[in-house]
Design a protein around this motif. Structure first.
Motif, mmCIF file in Angstrom:
data_model
loop_
_atom_site.group_PDB
_atom_site.id
_atom_site.type_symbol
_atom_site.label_atom_id
_atom_site.label_comp_id
_atom_site.label_asym_id
_atom_site.label_seq_id
_atom_site.Cartn_x
_atom_site.Cartn_y
_atom_site.Cartn_z
ATOM 1 N N THR A 155 -8.697 -13.738 -23.926
ATOM 2 C CA THR A 155 -9.325 -14.762 -23.083
ATOM 3 C C THR A 155 -8.424 -15.985 -23.004
ATOM 4 O O THR A 155 -8.214 -16.565 -21.931
ATOM 5 C CB THR A 155 -10.706 -15.136 -23.640
ATOM 6 O OG1 THR A 155 -11.525 -13.960 -23.703
ATOM 7 C CG2 THR A 155 -11.397 -16.168 -22.770
ATOM 8 N N GLN A 201 -13.434 -12.369 -21.005
ATOM 9 C CA GLN A 201 -12.160 -11.893 -20.479
ATOM 10 C C GLN A 201 -12.215 -11.661 -18.975
ATOM 11 O O GLN A 201 -11.257 -11.954 -18.252
ATOM 12 C CB GLN A 201 -11.762 -10.596 -21.182
ATOM 13 C CG GLN A 201 -11.388 -10.788 -22.638
ATOM 14 C CD GLN A 201 -11.060 -9.462 -23.296
ATOM 15 O OE1 GLN A 201 -9.942 -8.984 -23.232
ATOM 16 N NE2 GLN A 201 -12.047 -8.876 -23.944
ATOM 17 N N ASP A 233 -5.310 -15.665 -20.736
ATOM 18 C CA ASP A 233 -5.502 -15.834 -19.296
ATOM 19 C C ASP A 233 -5.775 -17.283 -18.913
ATOM 20 O O ASP A 233 -6.146 -17.579 -17.770
ATOM 21 C CB ASP A 233 -6.627 -14.928 -18.794
ATOM 22 C CG ASP A 233 -6.124 -13.515 -18.482
ATOM 23 O OD1 ASP A 233 -4.951 -13.384 -18.091
ATOM 24 O OD2 ASP A 233 -6.906 -12.563 -18.629
ATOM 25 N N ALA A 248 -7.999 -19.588 -20.154
ATOM 26 C CA ALA A 248 -9.328 -20.193 -20.258
ATOM 27 C C ALA A 248 -9.405 -21.115 -21.475
ATOM 28 O O ALA A 248 -8.773 -20.869 -22.506
ATOM 29 C CB ALA A 248 -10.396 -19.117 -20.362
ATOM 30 N N LYS A 297 -8.109 -16.896 -13.332
ATOM 31 C CA LYS A 297 -6.652 -16.988 -13.242
ATOM 32 C C LYS A 297 -6.156 -16.482 -11.888
ATOM 33 O O LYS A 297 -5.312 -17.111 -11.241
ATOM 34 C CB LYS A 297 -6.019 -16.194 -14.377
ATOM 35 C CG LYS A 297 -4.492 -16.204 -14.378
ATOM 36 C CD LYS A 297 -3.948 -15.384 -15.538
ATOM 37 C CE LYS A 297 -2.425 -15.386 -15.556
ATOM 38 N NZ LYS A 297 -1.889 -14.601 -16.702
ATOM 39 N N ALA A 356 -12.193 -15.095 -17.326
ATOM 40 C CA ALA A 356 -10.883 -15.722 -17.486
ATOM 41 C C ALA A 356 -9.848 -15.107 -16.551
ATOM 42 O O ALA A 356 -9.070 -15.822 -15.907
ATOM 43 C CB ALA A 356 -10.419 -15.597 -18.937
#
Length: 327
Positions: free
Chosen positions: A115, A86, A118, A120, A93, A89
């Motif tokens: 995750t 997370q 965002d 990924a 972002k 990611a």
């Protein structure tokens, strides 16, 4: 900063400047009941309130923000059971960097969903039969992407150490300095960073039972990998072997380990919910559990304790409500 061998206190200061205004400055929380139960003055660093719900965002953003333009274009690859995923990611972002994350098929659903949210790309693997390191290394080579480890990287360690810098400043504002830091420990990135930030504090590593490789490595004076560990609720700390980099920092500080059971992690989660009004995941509650169970003797000391993450599925969190309280 040598990307292979070293991290210095100065690197933490640089990391703090990179993440300023992006990462949250998380509070230090007090509890009269916790002080009474432990005989210590306890200050809890609430990284469960950090961006993405764990300290991992600090290191991820520090690492990715240090990439060159060409490296950013090529993207990054990481491997994680969830919190590092997370963090990477979200950092990717914010910085406009493509990210692919290798995650175990049994990772908590909330961590997988966030995750993905965002942006990924997620590559699933079997934790027991496949090597996430091998998968990530192959992807990195195929794509020309930068590999972003969860702890075995100086930029990551320096970023995680900013939590310790903040805590040191917050304690100073309260007229205190930490005698001891009890830190949730998987691969040792957060522990190493805080050890650098608090050079005078005793360092205690709280790990899951069956995954106490860091503490065992400290006691043996050499890296000791985990063998046949079995399941644990403390998935965020489910690491089979610390790295030479984190081992070197922690052993140099004379760190020692304390193992925490699933049951005691759930009990600590209940304490955090009832007394601190915080949602903490099992791995994020390991340091608090180590203190509450008496695994760490801290009478008369000023103690920093990490609450390192709060990303827990509701079904699992509900189990802490039935755990035996500590009082």
């Amino acid at each position: 900063m040598n990307s292979q061998t070293s991290v210095s206190a100065a690197d933490l200061t640089i990391a703090a400047s990179r993440i300023k205004g992006v990462a949250a400055r998380t509070p230090l929380i007090r509890s009269d009941r916790l002080d009474a139960l432990t005989g210590a003055s306890v200050f809890l660093k609430a990284e469960c309130l950090q961006v993405t719900g764990s300290f991992k965002f600090r290191g991820a953003y520090n690492r990715l923000s240090a990439l060159s333009d060409s490296e950013r274009t090529a993207g990054v690859v990481a491997f994680s059971s969830g919190n590092h995923a997370q963090g990477v990611a979200r950092a990717a972002k914010l910085l406009g960097i493509p990210a692919a994350i290798v995650m175990p098929s049994d990772a908590p659903d909330i961590k997988v969903r966030r995750t993905e949210a965002d942006g990924a790309e997620i590559i699933s693997y079997d934790r027991l039969s496949e090597s996430r390191e091998d998968i990530a290394a192959r992807l990195s080579a195929e794509r020309g992407a930068t590999l972003v480890p969860s702890f075995d990287d100086p930029y990551i360690i320096a970023g995680q150490g900013t939590a310790g810098l903040e805590a040191r400043e917050q304690l100073k504002d309260a007229g205190r300095a930490a005698d001891m830091a009890v830190i949730c420990c998987g691969g040792g990135g957060l522990s190493s960073g805080i050890a650098l930030a608090l050079p005078q504090a005793d360092i205690v590593l709280a790990e899951p039972e069956g995954y106490a490789d860091a503490g065992e490595s400290m006691a043996a004076g050499a890296i000791q990998p985990v063998h046949n560990p079995g399941p644990t609720l403390l998935d965020a700390l489910q690491t089979l072997k610390i790295s030479p980099l984190t081992f070197g920092i922690l052993s140099g500080r004379g760190a020692r380990g304390v193992a925490v059971s699933d049951v005691d992690a759930l009990r600590a989660m209940r304490f955090a919910m009832e007394d601190l009004k915080l949602v903490v995941e099992p791995g994020g509650a390991a340091a608090l559990a180590a203190l509450l169970t008496g695994g760490v003797q801290a009478t008369g000391k000023t103690v920093l304790v990490t609450l390192s993450g709060g990303n827990v599925d509701p079904q699992l969190f509900a189990r802490c409500l039935n755990a035996q309280p500590f009082f």
